[in-house]
Design an enzyme around this catalytic site. Structure first.
Site, PDB file in Angstrom:
ATOM      1  N   ALA A   1     -19.496  39.634  18.541  1.00 16.91           N
ATOM      2  CA  ALA A   1     -20.219  40.233  17.416  1.00 16.91           C
ATOM      3  C   ALA A   1     -19.296  41.113  16.571  1.00 16.91           C
ATOM      4  O   ALA A   1     -19.375  41.121  15.342  1.00 16.91           O
ATOM      5  CB  ALA A   1     -21.395  41.054  17.932  1.00 16.91           C
TER       6      ALA A   1
ATOM      7  N   LYS B   1       1.706  17.331  31.545  1.00 21.31           N
ATOM      8  CA  LYS B   1       1.707  16.379  30.430  1.00 21.31           C
ATOM      9  C   LYS B   1       0.274  16.249  29.948  1.00 21.31           C
ATOM     10  O   LYS B   1      -0.580  15.713  30.652  1.00 21.31           O
ATOM     11  CB  LYS B   1       2.259  15.036  30.902  1.00 21.31           C
ATOM     12  CG  LYS B   1       2.385  14.004  29.792  1.00 21.31           C
ATOM     13  CD  LYS B   1       3.208  12.832  30.296  1.00 21.31           C
ATOM     14  CE  LYS B   1       3.393  11.685  29.333  1.00 21.31           C
ATOM     15  NZ  LYS B   1       2.445  11.463  28.300  1.00 21.31           N
TER      16      LYS B   1
ATOM     17  N   GLU C   1       0.927  19.103  21.341  1.00 17.31           N
ATOM     18  CA  GLU C   1      -0.162  18.167  21.608  1.00 17.31           C
ATOM     19  C   GLU C   1      -1.486  18.738  21.109  1.00 17.31           C
ATOM     20  O   GLU C   1      -1.801  19.898  21.367  1.00 17.31           O
ATOM     21  CB  GLU C   1      -0.228  17.939  23.131  1.00 17.31           C
ATOM     22  CG  GLU C   1      -0.849  16.632  23.544  1.00 17.31           C
ATOM     23  CD  GLU C   1       0.106  15.440  23.458  1.00 17.31           C
ATOM     24  OE1 GLU C   1       1.244  15.588  22.948  1.00 17.31           O
ATOM     25  OE2 GLU C   1      -0.303  14.351  23.888  1.00 17.31           O
TER      26      GLU C   1
HETATM   27  S1  IVH Z   1       8.077  16.305  25.620  1.00  9.83           S
HETATM   28  C1  IVH Z   1      10.905  13.177  23.023  1.00  9.83           C
HETATM   29  N1  IVH Z   1       6.226  17.576  26.913  1.00  9.83           N
HETATM   30  O1  IVH Z   1       3.569  12.773  25.937  1.00  9.83           O
HETATM   31  C2  IVH Z   1       9.488  13.455  23.327  1.00  9.83           C
HETATM   32  N2  IVH Z   1       5.585  15.629  25.744  1.00  9.83           N
HETATM   33  O2  IVH Z   1       4.474  10.099  26.649  1.00  9.83           O
HETATM   34  C3  IVH Z   1       9.419  14.728  24.097  1.00  9.83           C
HETATM   35  N3  IVH Z   1       3.203  15.104  25.906  1.00  9.83           N
HETATM   36  O3  IVH Z   1       4.842  11.916  22.785  1.00  9.83           O
HETATM   37  C4  IVH Z   1       8.064  14.905  24.608  1.00  9.83           C
HETATM   38  N4  IVH Z   1       2.646  16.835  27.145  1.00  9.83           N
HETATM   39  O4  IVH Z   1       2.784  13.507  22.887  1.00  9.83           O
HETATM   40  C5  IVH Z   1       6.500  16.526  26.133  1.00  9.83           C
HETATM   41  N5  IVH Z   1       4.714  18.843  28.125  1.00  9.83           N
HETATM   42  C6  IVH Z   1       4.971  17.803  27.331  1.00  9.83           C
HETATM   43  C7  IVH Z   1       3.977  16.899  26.919  1.00  9.83           C
HETATM   44  C8  IVH Z   1       4.329  15.813  26.130  1.00  9.83           C
HETATM   45  C9  IVH Z   1       2.215  15.753  26.511  1.00  9.83           C
HETATM   46  C10 IVH Z   1       3.033  13.840  25.182  1.00  9.83           C
HETATM   47  C11 IVH Z   1       3.762  13.794  23.862  1.00  9.83           C
HETATM   48  C12 IVH Z   1       4.725  12.643  23.970  1.00  9.83           C
HETATM   49  C13 IVH Z   1       4.083  11.821  25.045  1.00  9.83           C
HETATM   50  C14 IVH Z   1       5.105  10.930  25.706  1.00  9.83           C
END
Ligand code: IVH
Length: 674
Positions: A35, A118, A175
C-alpha cells in the site's frame, strides 16, 4: 508548489520507486508494504499528469508504452548470441574438463569453474547507454533478433535506469522466464476462461514476449535474470565471470550466479547433484546447469567453435517433457468400478524412466485435451508426480487419428456402465466384476495393507478366473492343492504362499481397515480410526456421530466408514474374514508409544518403505512428523536424493538415519536423551 519543487519531488519519487522495485523484484527483500508503494506510485502519476513536462522515459510510470506495435524491428547482434554444447552426464563433463586442460596444455586449471542454474526460458540481450535501457532484443538466429524493448520494459526486474557507476555503454545477456507459480496460476485462469493453455513456462514466456501489445505483456509476471556480460565500452572489465555477475548485481540486476557455485570440478559436480535434488523447490523451471571457466583471460584463450564457446557447457537435467505417439486408448476398471481411460504410448524416456502408459482420467479430460488415438502428444513428469499428457500436437495430425469412444459396457464383465449426471465419472455397477475384484484384491494384499508378498496380478487373476477367490476372505482358505495346480507353481512356492497367508492372519487394526478399500479411507484415516476405537468390534459398532468426532477426519470419510460397516456386503466380508481366522490386532490408543515427544522428518526416496508406510510406523509408536528441519526435529531419515534438508540437519547437528538405521531405531526404541 513551484515547478522546481515539483521537479525535485518527481525525481525523488522516481528514485524511491526504482529502489523499492529493486528491493522487491531483484533482491526479494521488500522494505515497505504494497500500500505504501502504491501511494508513492499514485503520487508520481498525479504529479506527472499535472506537469507532463516532467515525464521521462525512465519514469516507473512509463514501463508500459502506449500503443500496440505493428511488428518488431530486426536487430543485428554483435557479438552474436551463441548457444551452448550440451553434456548429459558426469563422464561427459569430466571429458570436457580434460579437453580444456589439453587445449591449454596444462595439468590443472588456473581458474575455478562457475556453475549456475540453466533457466528454461528465452535468451534476451539488453543494451544500456549512459545507464538507460535503450534496447532489448530476442536471440533470433543468433546474428539477428527482434527488437522487443517495449515489452521488456514492462518486466519489473529489468532496471530502466542503472545505479551510479554504470559504464557509458553496457551490453548484457540473460534469460526471460516465467516463474512456475505464476505460470500455474495463469494457465488455470486461461483454462477457466476457455482459452488455450500453455504446455510449459517457456512457451508462455515466449508467447508473451512476442505479444504486440505491451499492455498485455505488463499483466504477465515475467522475470529477467542475467547470465553473461556482452560488450562493455568505457569501463574496465572485471577479471572473472563471477566478479562481473557481482558487479551487475550492484548495478541493479538479478543474476543467475546468486544461486550458483564457484569451485573446482568436484565442488561443481556435488553442487549439480544437490540442485537436481532441489529442482522442484526452485521457483523457475530449470533444464540443467551451465558450467563456465570463471577467468575471462582463460575464456579468451579457449575461444569458440563455430557456434559455441569452448569455455562453457550446458549439463542438462533428465528431460521431464517428451513427445511421443498415442498407440491406443484403453479403459481400466478400478476397485470401486470407475472406468479410467488410459493412453498407451510409444515408450518414451522421461526423467530417466520409460513411460508406456499415462492416465487420461476421464471423458472430460479427453475432451479438454482433444486427444485422439494416433496423436502426437507432449507428456510430462514433474517431481514424483505421475506422468500426464500436457498437449496434443494438432498441427502434426494426418487425418488418420481416431476419436476415442467411451464403451457403453464394462470391458471386463460387459455390464452396462452407469454415468454421473455430469458425465465425468463412468462406473461398472457390477460388484462381482472380475476387474473390480482383481483391483480390490491387489489393494488388499498391498504392502500398506495385508502385505501378502507373492500375490501379484497374474496369480490373483488366475485365482479369480478359476473361481477360487471371490472375496479377500477366500485368500485365507486357499489350500496346497489349489495353489499347486496353478500355472507355473512349484511345491516350494505353494508352501511359501501358504506360510505367508498363515502369518497374515494377524494384522494391526489400521492396516486391516485400510485393506478393506473403503472409499475415502486412506492410510491416514485408517490410522486415526484405529487409534480412536482400538478394536474392530468398536469400529463396527460406531455411529456416524462418534466417527465424525475424531479430530482431523473429514465428514466424507466418516460417512463412508459407517456406510460400509452397516452395508450387507461390508458385514458379510468382515464376518467371512473372521470365519477364516483373520483378526485385527488392537491399536495402541492415540498419544502413547515409545516415541512420544520425538519428531521425525523424511526426505528423499527410501529403498523399501513408501513414505506413507514409514510415517505410519512413526505414528504407530507415538512419534510425530514435522514438515521442515528445525531445532525441534529429533531425527531426519534420508533416502535417495535427500536435497537441502540433509544439509540443514547437518548444520543443526540433528541425527540423520538411513532406512536401515530408522527401522533398527523403531525396534530398539529411542535412546535416553536422544
Ligand atoms: S550462458 C554462449 N548461462 O541456455 C552462450 N546460458 O542452451 C552462453 N541459459 O542460449 C550462455 N541459463 O538462453 C548461460 N546460466 C546460464 C543460462 C543460459 C539459461 C540459456 C541461454 C542459452 C541457452 C543455451
Amino acid at each position: 508548489m513551484n515547478s522546481e519543487q515539483d521537479a525535485e519531488r518527481a525525481a525523488f519519487l522516481r528514485r524511491e520507486i526504482a529502489r523499492h522495485d529493486r528491493l522487491y523484484h531483484v533482491l526479494d527483500r521488500p522494505e515497505i508494504a504494497d500500500a505504501e508503494y502504491d501511494a508513492l506510485f499514485a503520487e508520481l502519476k498525479a504529479l506527472e499528469a499535472r506537469r507532463p513536462e516532467l515525464v521521462v522515459a525512465e519514469s516507473p510510470t512509463q514501463r508500459v508504452g502506449a500503443a500496440p506495435l505493428a511488428g518488431f524491428a530486426t536487430v543485428a547482434h554483435d557479438p552474436p548470441l551463441l548457444s551452448l554444447d550440451n553434456t548429459y552426464d558426469e563422464a561427459d563433463v569430466r571429458e570436457w574438463h580434460q579437453r580444456l586442460l589439453d587445449h591449454l596444455g596444462v595439468t590443472a586449471l588456473d581458474s575455478p569453474l562457475a556453475a549456475e542454474p540453466k533457466l528454461d526460458g528465452l535468451s534476451c540481450r539488453l543494451v544500456y547507454e549512459r545507464g538507460r535501457l535503450v534496447l532489448a532484443a530476442t536471440r533470433g538466429n543468433g546474428d539477428q533478433g527482434e527488437d522487443v524493448t517495449a515489452n521488456v520494459r514492462t518486466i519489473a526486474s529489468v532496471p530502466l535506469l542503472l545505479a551510479d557507476g554504470a559504464p557509458p555503454r553496457l551490453d548484457l545477456r540473460g534469460e526471460v522466464v516465467m516463474p512456475r507459480k505464476e505460470f500455474d496460476q495463469l494457465n488455470r485462469a486461461l483454462a477457466a476462461a476457455g482459452e488455450k493453455t500453455y504446455a510449459n513456462p517457456r512457451n508462455l514466456a515466449a508467447g508473451t514476449l512476442r505479444q504486440l501489445d505491451p499492455q498485455k505483456v505488463a499483466q504477465r509476471p515475467l522475470e529477467f535474470r542475467v547470465w553473461a556480460l556482452g560488450r562493455v565500452d568505457g569501463a574496465p572489465l572485471p577479471a572473472t565471470h563471477s566478479a562481473a555477475m557481482q558487479w551487475l548485481g550492484e548495478l541493479g540486476f538479478k543474476t543467475v550466479a546468486r544461486d550458483g557455485c564457484v569451485g573446482d570440478l568436484d565442488a561443481v559436480l556435488r553442487w549439480y547433484r544437490e540442485l537436481l535434488a532441489r529442482r522442484d523447490e526452485f521457483p523457475i523451471e530449470l533444464d540443467g546447469v551451465v558450467l563456465k571457466v570463471d577467468a575471462f583471460a582463460l575464456q579468451e584463450r579457449l575461444g569458440f567453435t563455430a557456434r559455441s564457446p569452448r569455455f562453457a557447457r550446458a549439463w542438462k537435467f533428465p528431460a521431464r517433457q517428451a513427445t511421443t505417439r498415442v498407440r491406443d486408448i484403453v479403459v481400466q476398471v478400478g476397485r470401486t468400478g470407475t472406468l479410467t481411460p488410459v493412453a498407451v504410448l510409444e515408450p518414451v524416456q522421461l526423467s530417466g524412466v520409460t513411460i508406456t502408459h499415462v492416465t487420461l482420467h476421464n471423458a472430460a479430460e479427453i475432451a479438454r485435451l482433444d486427444v485422439r488415438i494416433g496423436d502426437l502428444v507432449l507428456v510430462e513428469r514433474s517431481g514424483d508426480v505421475i506422468p500426464k499428457v500436457v498437449q496434443v500436437a494438432e498441427g502434426a495430425r494426418s487425418g488418420a487419428e481416431r476419436e476415442f469412444q467411451f464403451p457403453a459396457a464394462c470391458p471386463e464383465c460387459a455390464t452396462a456402465v452407469v454415468k454421473d449426471a455430469d458425465f465425468v465419472a463412468v462406473r461398472c455397477p457390477n460388484a462381482a466384476c472380475p476387474a473390480r475384484l482383481l483391483r480390490g484384491l491387489e489393494h488388499f494384499v498391498g504392502r500398506s495393507a495385508f502385505d501378502l508378498e507373492g500375490f501379484g496380478e497374474k496369480l490373483l487373476a488366475q485365482l479369480i478366473a478359476g473361481g477360487h477367490v471371490r472375496t479377500p476372505a477366500d485368500l485365507f482358505r486357499l489350500d496346497f492343492d489349489t495353489l499347486r495346480n496353478l500355472e507355473r507353481m512349484g511345491d516350494k512356492s505353494a508352501r511359501n504362499l501358504l506360510e505367508r497367508i498363515a502369518a497374515a492372519k494377524r494384522r494391526p487394526l489400521e492396516r486391516f481397515l485400510f485393506a478393506l478399500g473403503i472409499p475415502d479411507i486412506g492410510e491416514t484415516a485408517a490410522q486415526q480410526i484405529a487409534h480412536h476405537f482400538a478394536t474392530l468390534e468398536r469400529v463396527r459398532a460406531a455411529t456416524r456421530e462418534e466417527v465424525e468426532a475424531i479430530h482431523g477426519l473429514g465428514p466424507a470419510s466418516a460417512a463412508s466408514l459407517v456406510d460400509f460397516m452397516q452395508s450387507e456386503p461390508g458385514k458379510a466380508l468382515l464376518d467371512a474374514l473372521a470365519a477364516a481366522g483373520v483378526a485385527a490386532l488392537p491399536a495402541a490408543p492415540a498419544g502413547g508409544g515409545p516415541f512420544e515427544g520425538r519428531t521425525f522428518l523424511f526426505t528423499g526416496t527410501l529403498p523399501t518403505l513408501t513414505r506413507a508406510e514409514a510415517e505410519a510406523r512413526v505414528k504407530a509408536r507415538g512419534g510425530t512428523l514435522l514438515s521442515g528441519v528445525s531445532r525441534k526435529l529429533s531425527y531426519l531419515v534420508v533416502g535417495d536424493a535427500p536435497g537441502s534438508k540433509l544439509k540443514k540437519a547437518q548444520e543443526l547437528a540433528i541425527p540423520v538415519l538411513d532406512e536401515a538405521q530408522f527401522l533398527a531405531l523403531l525396534e530398539r526404541g529411542p535412546e535416553a536423551g536422544a
